[in-house]
Write a protein that holds these residues in place. Structure first.
Motif: not given
Length: 498
Positions: A393-409
């Motif tokens: 499977k090719t993974i060109d990008s990943v959409i991040s949601i939830g708590g992991g998307a609330k921190s820039e770091e």
């Protein structure tokens, strides 16, 4: 303006979203309910708590939004997966619901794989027998609570029980049925072969419906208790991860999502049910009709960070915690953490393994440990990304949601560990938005989920990997992958000494 409601029945609370035809959230409400841990490994809830708090949340939406009930055309559901709600002939629960994170059924899992045969189980249900699934729970009640079991006439999953109380209609959608281990995933029907080999009466299984299907309207009583009208259409809805995928636009080949909540999920769209991952990742029917998804799970993702914060830096806010983490170099100064604090799911289906810090020395500070926890969670999620990549499977990008998307770091750490651009959404509401989208399409606001996605889902920005960080994390990830094998026996012995 017309509206729909998306209801997300979680493990600790129910969240309701009131969404207009343009995808804007007009109001939201949340109501908590208790968890019961009567013994180690047990995790239960009272199904009637879900019903009561869901009605309360809907009532709160209407009161605070001032939207006329007649303008709310439909509602749908997202729900915590796998939980067993065992019902008698009067559709009353025979016992508290056994939840997805209950781990009492290890013996039943062994029996399922032995009696069905692992080859047949993977061919039909596409998944190995794990403690989280519904079928092992059903067998546990049959074995340990036979008096209760003999009165059972059907079982439902959590959101389906709530929906029954709103409509009087019984059913289970495919995306949730796929998580029972009783469904023939490809042929989209209950498996007579699995049921027969385990002595399960298929009449216990409710009718199967599509997630997009309208299953009825609100009963007079439910309308009165919620403040909605009896004309409100009710749609079946889907499993929380399937609805999270819809709410993130995971609706076509090549789309991948990383969701970090209490647990962590890597989910990728699959157009057919014919792929073979040999049980290394979960394989379920999607809430989008006729499609599927693969999914890897980290049992204690956000939970590991929450545990660390409460145990070691309770006074700090999460914002302050991540500010300190940002000041620690990549690799946490040679410190590794494995987030197995409640066992693990992917790629190690092991309820006995426990977490560890590796490489501790006298120079490490609490902030080094904090970054190691975040990196360890992300390494665990990368195990699932790695399996998908190895499958071609090719993974060109990943959409991040939830708590992991609330921190820039943390977004940057995901980009660097996954070696892929991370997409952050502008108005990320997760499974609740997916449920609202199912209702919006069902009410005729849009001709398809894809058309709804084009309006409801907006990208805020993309975070690119930093090349030197990618190389550093690749070396660390190889070391991380060896820790499970080195600590498995130690964990088993330590568990036995408790």
């Amino acid at each position: 303006m017309n509206y729909v409601i998306g209801i997300d029945l979680g493990t600790s609370a129910v969240k309701a979203l009131l969404v207009d035809q343009k995808g804007h959230v007009a109001a939201e409400a949340s109501e908590d309910f208790p968890l019961y841990h009567d013994q180690p490994g047990y995790s239960e809830q009272d199904p009637d708590d879900w019903v009561r708090q869901t009605k309360k949340a809907i009532r709160s939406l209407i009161q605070h939004s001032k939207v006329a009930p007649q303008a709310i055309k439909g509602l749908s559901f997202s729900g915590q997966m796998h939980g067993l709600v065992l019902l008698d002939k009067n559709m009353r629960p025979l016992r508290r619901a056994i939840l997805w994170n209950d781990t009492r059924t290890t013996q039943e899992c062994h029996e399922i794989e032995a009696q069905v045969g692992l080859k047949d189980l993977l061919a039909i249900a596409k998944n190995r027998a794990l403690e989280g699934f519904t079928l092992p729970k059903l067998l546990w009640v049959k074995k340990h609570e036979p008096e209760q079991f003999q009165h059972a006439t059907t079982f439902l999953l959590p959101k389906d029980y709530v929906r029954y109380h709103l409509t009087g209609q019984v059913g289970m959608d495919l995306s949730d049925a796929a998580g029972t281990l009783l469904l023939d995933i490809t042929n989209r029907r209950w498996s007579a072969k699995i049921a027969e080999r385990l002595g399960v009466d298929l009449t216990l299984c409710p009718p199967i419906v599509e997630a997009e299907a309208c299953v009825g309207h609100l009963t007079r009583g439910a309308a009165s208790e919620t403040g909605l009208t009896e004309e409100t259409m009710v749609f079946a809805g889907g499993a929380d991860n399937a609805c999270g995928a819809i709410g993130s636009g995971i609706l076509s080949e090549g789309k991948t999502m990383c969701s970090i909540g209490t647990s962590g999920v890597v989910l990728s769209y699959e157009p057919s049910g014919n792929q073979d991952f040999s049980g290394k990742v979960h394989y379920f029917n999607h809430a989008k009709k006729g499609s599927f998804y693969t999914m890897g799970v980290t049992l204690a993702a956000g939970y590991s960070l929450d545990w660390f914060k409460k145990t070691f830096v309770k006074a700090e806010s999460f914002e302050a915690l991540f500010q300190h983490i940002k000041e620690v170099p990549v690799g946490s100064k040679g410190l590794l953490f494995t987030p197995y604090i409640v066992g693990e799911r992917t790629p190690h289906a092991d309820s006995s393994i426990r977490g560890s810090f590796i490489g501790v020395d006298a120079t490490h500070t609490k902030w080094d440990f904090a970054r190691a926890v975040v990196e360890g969670i992300t390494f665990s999620l990368n195990e699932s990304i790695n399996i998908l990549k190895e499958s071609g499977k090719t993974i060109d990008s990943v959409i991040s949601i939830g708590g992991g998307a609330k921190s820039e770091e943390w977004l940057q750490i995901q980009a660097d560990v996954f070696d892929a651009p991370i997409i952050k959404l502008k108005n990320e509401q997760g499974p609740g938005m997916g449920a609202a989208m199912l209702a919006a399409v069902g009410c005729g606001f849009f001709p398809s989920l894809e058309a709804c996605s084009d309006v409801f889902i907006e990208v805020e920005r993309q975070i690119s990997p930093i090349p030197e960080n990618v190389q550093a994390y690749k070396a660390l990830f190889k070391l991380y992958q060896t820790v499970y094998g080195q600590t498995q026996t130690l964990s088993e012995h330590l568990q036995a000494l408790k």
